[in-house]
Every structure is written in structure tokens, then in C-alpha cells.
Scaffold this motif. Structure first.
Motif, PDB file in Angstrom:
ATOM      1  N   LYS A 583       0.789  -1.533   0.090  1.00  0.00           N
ATOM      2  CA  LYS A 583      -0.138   0.504   0.036  1.00  0.00           C
ATOM      3  C   LYS A 583       0.742   1.229  -0.258  1.00  0.00           C
ATOM      4  O   LYS A 583       0.842   2.373  -0.773  1.00  0.00           O
ATOM      5  N   SER A 587       0.752   4.137  -3.235  1.00  0.00           N
ATOM      6  CA  SER A 587       0.805   5.498  -2.613  1.00  0.00           C
ATOM      7  C   SER A 587       2.316   6.545  -3.383  1.00  0.00           C
ATOM      8  O   SER A 587       1.928   7.478  -3.372  1.00  0.00           O
ATOM      9  N   ASP A 591       1.655   9.176  -6.204  1.00  0.00           N
ATOM     10  CA  ASP A 591       1.411  10.780  -5.829  1.00  0.00           C
ATOM     11  C   ASP A 591       2.468  11.267  -6.278  1.00  0.00           C
ATOM     12  O   ASP A 591       2.410  12.145  -7.157  1.00  0.00           O
TER      13      ASP A 591
END
Length: 704
Positions: A583, A587, A591
Motif C-alpha cells: 500500500k 501510494s 503521488d
């Protein structure tokens, strides 16, 4: 402009207005016309006087064509540019405010005053005020054992930053200043006064409080200094800065002239009343007591005069009796004594006694009750003794127990069976928390709920300070570094730095520093790395330009976005657990994709700021992803962000829009886009046609 029509519009920090904005503004100055954002071909008129402020040199930041349209420029000199006499009188005035607050006259020796006059504070007058407060607190601590009839401030009472201001000056400048400061010491009385160049200030006869009163009041004052930067007496959304300043003054004025220490509730009530006058609120409360004396009316007039003189705050004559009535009410209602009994419970033969002794000694009273829990007694015996100790106190208020172990919080239910008062168990015996809690109950009449809220705030602050302190040692002994670099601007390097730091902090990795560098020359970047990496272990270099330093691994931005670059970086961090956290890896990569997209689309937008509109667009995309029950590929994400940003700007400024040919057979994806398009429409005041929705759905479907 529409709201300010017929009045005055104040524009602060006008130097931040870009040239395009300045051109729009001087067009309004010339013609009295303006256009609303997004309008074309429609102009509005307004009659507005403009006042603009800036801390920068207007000649360096404003267009010449704009400056020519400003009829008057008023320049206010900063502290450094003021004369010696002005700075001396300002310093004496600030010490006068401290003398009034502490009810103790202050004597400042010449060396201390000279250092403050020579001082060029980085925060201008605000910084000077804080440094003077600090010198008063230090002087008090140095003289704590004396009778405190007068507070003496010496040069060694000042902060190191202030003391250094003298050392940096040449002897000629020091001599010039010495000639202006002819006295060996300067007396500042504990009542309001004005300092003039040719005036000697001498003390007047006033009723001195006892030494015990001074000590207890000043202990509270020292604590307030520590909390002043992060704790406000009144909520800012209820009372504006002007009202808060007036209330601070009236609180001190009433204490000095009426010998009354207002409760928080009384202070807040008076503040609401002043705010109602300030806003001309006809529905504000109004009462006049029958027992208002002529003497109190005169006191009210004096207070009004002081407020109007100091703050230019106009109070109608009709309000004199009203204010006198409020003051009379304050005088008739003496402050209530605290109805909270506070205990500290700690294991051992004397730990609780010692802690309570420190707190009670600092506050000059017997406010905190100790209860030592012997290690030789069992739990039942301890509880029996505790119940007896609590029952010895009057049963007229709440009980707060500060305990040294979290397991003791379970005693609350047992105690409630034997004691009728409300009981609150707080699992901490931190001395600072105990000192603040007892002080606020004893002197400021805090309720139990207010104390508990304050404990939560102080605990967060202390935990943050402890974490910061420990991080300092970790960095000191194990220095590692990752460089993020960019060859054009600072965008890539900055957001790589930001996301890496977030990962490190979330995973408690404090011994790795992230340094971002930006330059268009690989040679210069190599030089920058060599200069900043001495005695450090360089883990890797990440960015869109390879500085070609063989001893350090380089991971390109392309590796991060398209291949396993993120995994390589995390492996270099040395945290195997983090490698399994898919995760976090996802992310981090997502981003970066988003930031690359925004940086790319910004080149094509003429009017909008991509980063400012991004949160709304990402919210829209995430809602569609939830319908699909999957996150779209990062390549699709880039296309979506670029397309939707450009679409929003097109529609806002009335450019091309896809036809609104509605089809009867639509997919679930298209229906979800149509359903959620209101997110974009409401945020940007646009209408998104069916054709635009269909094009967005085609971008989503390209992934499949």
C-alpha cells in the motif's frame, strides 16, 4: 469589488500580485471597471478607494505603470531605521507593560537597555516584545529568593541573540549610543505611563501587594509566558484581534484600579459586550443595576477614556451607565473558589509526596494532595487507604486523580461505589502537566472538563517535544542521506523529498536525511553533493538527471514511475517490513505520478493553477474508481488529470465544448461519470455536456 463598492478595499502584501493582476488592477483604477473571473465581454462598475500594503520595496516588485497610478505612498520605517530615542522609549514602554502585568516595578541597567536599543530583531517589534518578556522571566527566576520589591534586569538577563548585538558593533557606534543613555539605570513603574526624552519617571505611592501575593501571581505569569504562543484565552472565531487586545488591557486596568481579578466567564461576557458595541448590534444585551454608585460611574468613564485613547475604539456616551453597571456587577460578585480536589497517586514511599511538594512550593499553597502507594501493600489495602484519604476532604466538588500507571484507571469504578462526587482518573504524573492543571484550577477557576481538555493539549505538546529531542540524538550519531535532484526548477526534487520524508516519518525512520538539489548542470550538482555529503553515508541519488557519481547508486525518475525504482529505494532504507507494505509503495508511486501530471499540465494552462484545482479533480477520479472497484493505471491517471484540467479551463472561459448529444444506451461507467460530474460543476461553476462525459469514459476504457 462588488462588496467594497462605495467603500474602501484593503489589499495586504500587494507585492505578491503578479504583473497580470497589477494590469487588471490599474485598468480598474483608470476606468472604474472590472470583470468577474471567468467572464468575457461583460464589465462591471464600482466606486472603491484602494489602500495597499507591502513589506517589500515597491520599486522592485510593482510595475512602473502601476506605481504611477498610486497618488500617495506612505513609508513606515522599521525598527532598525528608528532613532535612538524612539527605540529607547519603545523598549521602556514594553517593559512598562510587563511591570503592569506583574505588579512589580522594574529597574533596567544601562547595559541591558543599550543591548535592546542596538538590537535588530529578525521579527521586528514582535520579536523585541518576546525578548523583553523573556528577560523579565529570567530576572524573576534569578531573584526568586528575594522579597521581590523590585525586579532588576541586567544584560545577562537577555537572550544570547540580544547580547550578541553589542559585540557586533564598532566602538564608535557604542560610544554614540552611550551618550544618549546617560543614566546608570532606568526605573519603570507598575502603572501606565508615557516616556518622554526629557522626563524622569519616578514611582508613585500605590498600595503594594504582599510578597506572598506577588510570588503566586508571578508564578502564574511565568507559566503564561510559556503558553502564550499557543494558547488563547478566547476563541479567535468569536473575538477578533482588536477585541482581544482591548480585553487584555481592561483585565489589567480593572485589576489595578479596582483590585478585582476577573474570572474567565466575566472577562468573556465583557468581551461579547464590547464586540456588540463595535458591530453596532442593536440586539446586544442591556441592563443597568440600581445600586450603581456615582463613584463607579466615574470609574466607568475613566475606563472608556483609556480604551478610546489607546485603541481608537469609540464608545457612545449612552453606554457609560451600562459599563458602570457591569463593573458594579463584577465588584458585587466575588470570584468563586475552586470546587475541585486534586490528588497525585504514585507507587513508592515518597514519590507522590515529593511531586506534590514541588508543585505546591512553586504555587505557594497546598493545592495538590499526595497519596503514596507502598509497594508492600496489596491493591485492596491501597484502595481502602485512598478512600479514607479522599473522604477527609470536603465533598463539595469534583475529584481529579493523577496516577502513575495506566492500570490504576480501573479504580474509578470502585471509588464511585464509596464516594458521591464525580471522579476523573488521569494516567499521568508529569510535573509540568500537574503544575499547569493545579495552577489553572487554583487561580483561574477552571472546571474539571476544562482541565481535562488542557491535559490533552499539553500531552500532545510534550510528546512532540520529546520526539523532536530524541530525533536530534539519532541524527547526531547515524547520519545517512538521500539526494533528490532536478535539472529544471525544483518541482521534481521537492515532491520526491516530501514523499520520502512522509514514508520515513510514518515508519519511525529518523536517521536518514533527504536533501533536494536543483541545477541544470550535472557538474554543479556533483559539486553540491560533494560539499554536503562529507561525513555522511549517501544511500542513493534520485531524480531526472544523472550526476554520474560512480560511488553512489542513481535511480532515475523513469525507474520510479515505470519500473521497480520505488522498491530499490525502500530496500536501501534497510527496513524489510516496509518492503512488504504494498500500500505504501503504491501510494508513493501514485503521488509522484500525480505531481508529474500537474507539472506537465501547468505548461498548457493559461489561467488556472493546476495544484489548486487538483484536489477537486482527484476527488472526482477517486469516486469513479470506487464504481469500477479498482484503481486506474498510472498512465491513465496522467491522461485523466491533464484532460480534466484543460477541460475545466476551456469550459470556465467559454471555449470549445463537446456536443451534448445524449445517448439512450449508456454503460455503468458513463452513468457514474454523469452522476459525479456535479463535483466539478459546483466547484468551478461550469456545465459539463454529455459529450465531455463520454470522452472521459473513453480515457478510462483505454486501460481495458
Amino acid at each position: 469589488m462588488a462588496h467594497a463598492n462605495g467603500g474602501v478595499l484593503f489589499l495586504d502584501e500587494i507585492h505578491r500580485l503578479p504583473p497580470e493582476g497589477q494590469e487588471m488592477l490599474f485598468y480598474f483604477i483608470d476606468t472604474g471597471k472590472y470583470r468577474m473571473l471567468g467572464e468575457s465581454g461583460v464589465e462591471h462598475r464600482a466606486n472603491v478607494s484602494l489602500i495597499m500594503a507591502t513589506t517589500e520595496n515597491p520599486d522592485n516588485h510593482l510595475l512602473t505603470t502601476f506605481l504611477r497610478r498610486i497618488p500617495m505612498i506612505i513609508r513606515i520605517p522599521n525598527l532598525e531605521e528608528k532613532s535612538i530615542e524612539e527605540k529607547k522609549n519603545l523598549v521602556l514602554h514594553l517593559y512598562n507593560l510587563e511591570a503592569i502585568a506583574t505588579h512589580i516595578p522594574i529597574m533596567i541597567d544601562r547595559d541591558a537597555l543599550m543591548a535592546l536599543v542596538l538590537y535588530d530583531p529578525p521579527g521586528n517589534i514582535g520579536q523585541l516584545k518576546n525578548d523583553i518578556r523573556l528577560s523579565v522571566a529570567r530576572s524573576y527566576l534569578e531573584q526568586k529568593q528575594s522579597t521581590l520589591e523590585q525586579l532588576n534586569v541586567h544584560d545577562y538577563s537577555l537572550s544570547q541573540l540580544v547580547q550578541n548585538s553589542i559585540e557586533r558593533l564598532d566602538s564608535k557606534t557604542k560610544e554614540d549610543y552611550t551618550k544618549c543613555l546617560i543614566k546608570d539605570a532606568y526605573y519603570v513603574p507598575p502603572y501606565p505611563c508615557r516616556f518622554k526624552d526629557d522626563e524622569n519617571i519616578s514611582p508613585v505611592d500605590f498600595s503594594q501587594p504582599t510578597h506572598t501575593d506577588i510570588k503566586s501571581q508571578f508564578e502564574e505569569y511565568v507559566q503564561k509566558i510559556a503558553a502564550s504562543l499557543e494558547d488563547s484565552t478566547h476563541p479567535a472565531f468569536i473575538l477578533d484581534d482588536e477585541i482581544q487586545d482591548i480585553m487584555a488591557f481592561t483585565h489589567e486596568w480593572i485589576l489595578y484600579h479596582m483590585n478585582l481579578l476577573l474570572e474567565r466567564s466575566q472577562n468573556a461576557a465583557f468581551a461579547f459586550y464590547l464586540k456588540s458595541i463595535h458591530e453596532n448590534n442593536k440586539n446586544s444585551f442591556n441592563f443597568v443595576t440600581n445600586d450603581t454608585s456615582e463613584e463607579m460611574i466615574e470609574v466607568g468613564r475613566n475606563l472608556i477614556k483609556e480604551i478610546e485613547t489607546r485603541f481608537h475604539f469609540q464608545i457612545p456616551d449612552s453606554q457609560v451607565h451600562m459599563i458602570a453597571s457591569i463593573l458594579q456587577t463584577f465588584k458585587n460578585n466575588e470570584p468563586r473558589t475552586s470546587k475541585i480536589h486534586m490528588f497525585v497517586l504514585a507507587h513508592g514511599d515518597s514519590l507522590a509526596t515529593n511531586i506534590a511538594g514541588v508543585v505546591n512550593n512553586l504555587l505557594n499553597g497546598s493545592f495538590l494532595i499526595p497519596f503514596d502507594m507502598s509497594l508492600t501493600k496489596n491493591v485492596d489495602e491501597i484502595l481502602d487507604d485512598l478512600i479514607i484519604t479522599i473522604q477527609k476532604e470536603p465533598d463539595d466538588g469534583d475529584i481529579i486523580l493523577f496516577v502513575d500507571m495506566g492500570s490504576l484507571t480501573s479504580i474509578e469504578d470502585i471509588l464511585k461505589q464509596h464516594i458521591s462526587q464525580r471522579i476523573f482518573v488521569v494516567p499521568t504524573i508529569h510535573t509540568v502537566i500537574l503544575l499547569e492543571s493545579v495552577r489553572k484550577v487554583s487561580y483561574l477557576n477552571y472546571t474539571a472538563e476544562a482541565v481535562l481538555n488542557d491535559v490533552v493539549r499539553m500531552t500532545k505538546k510534550l510528546d512532540h517535544a520529546l520526539e523532536h529531542h530524541i530525533k536530534k540524538y539519532i541524527k547526531q550519531y547515524t547520519e545517512k542521506v538521500i539526494y533528490t535532484i532536478c535539472h529544471s526548477g525544483e518541482g521534481t526534487a521537492r515532491y520526491l523529498e516530501m514523499y520520502l520524508k512522509n514514508i520515513l516519518e510514518k515508519n519511525n525512520i529518523f536517521n536518514i536525511d533527504i536533501i533536494s538539489l536543483s541545477n541544470d548542470s550535472p557538474k554543479k550538482i556533483r559539486k553540491m553533493i560533494q560539499n554536503t555529503s562529507q561525513r555522511k553515508e549517501v544511500l542513493c541519488i534520485i531524480g531526472n538527471i544523472d550526476p554520474e557519481i560512480e560511488e553512489y547508486p542513481f535511480i532515475s525518475l523513469e525507474d520510479i514511475l515505470m519500473r521497480d525504482g520505488v522498491t530499490k529505494v525502500i530496500r536501501l532504507l534497510g527496513d524489510e517490513h516496509l518492503l512488504q507494505d504494498q500500500k505504501t509503495i503504491y501510494s508513493f508511486k501514485r503521488d509522484i505520478f500525480i505531481d508529474v501530471s500537474l507539472e506537465t499540465v501547468q505548461k498548457y494552462l493559461l489561467y488556472l493553477d493546476a495544484k489548486k484545482i487538483a484536489p477537486v479533480i482527484l476527488d472526482f477520479i477517486e469516486k469513479i474508481e470506487r464504481v469500477l472497484q479498482k484503481n486506474c493505471d498510472n498512465n491513465i491517471l496522467i491522461k485523466l488529470i491533464i484532460h480534466i484540467c484543460c477541460m475545466v479551463e476551456r469550459l470556465m472561459f467559454g471555449e470549445y465544448s463537446a456536443p451534448d448529444d445524449i445517448e439512450t444506451n449508456t454503460s455503468d461507467l458513463l452513468n457514474a461519470i454523469i452522476k459525479n460530474k456535479a463535483i466539478l460543476e459546483n466547484a468551478f461553476h461550469i456545465q459539463i455536456t454529455f459529450g465531455e462525459c463520454k470522452f472521459i469514459s473513453e480515457i478510462f476504457q483505454n486501460e481495458q
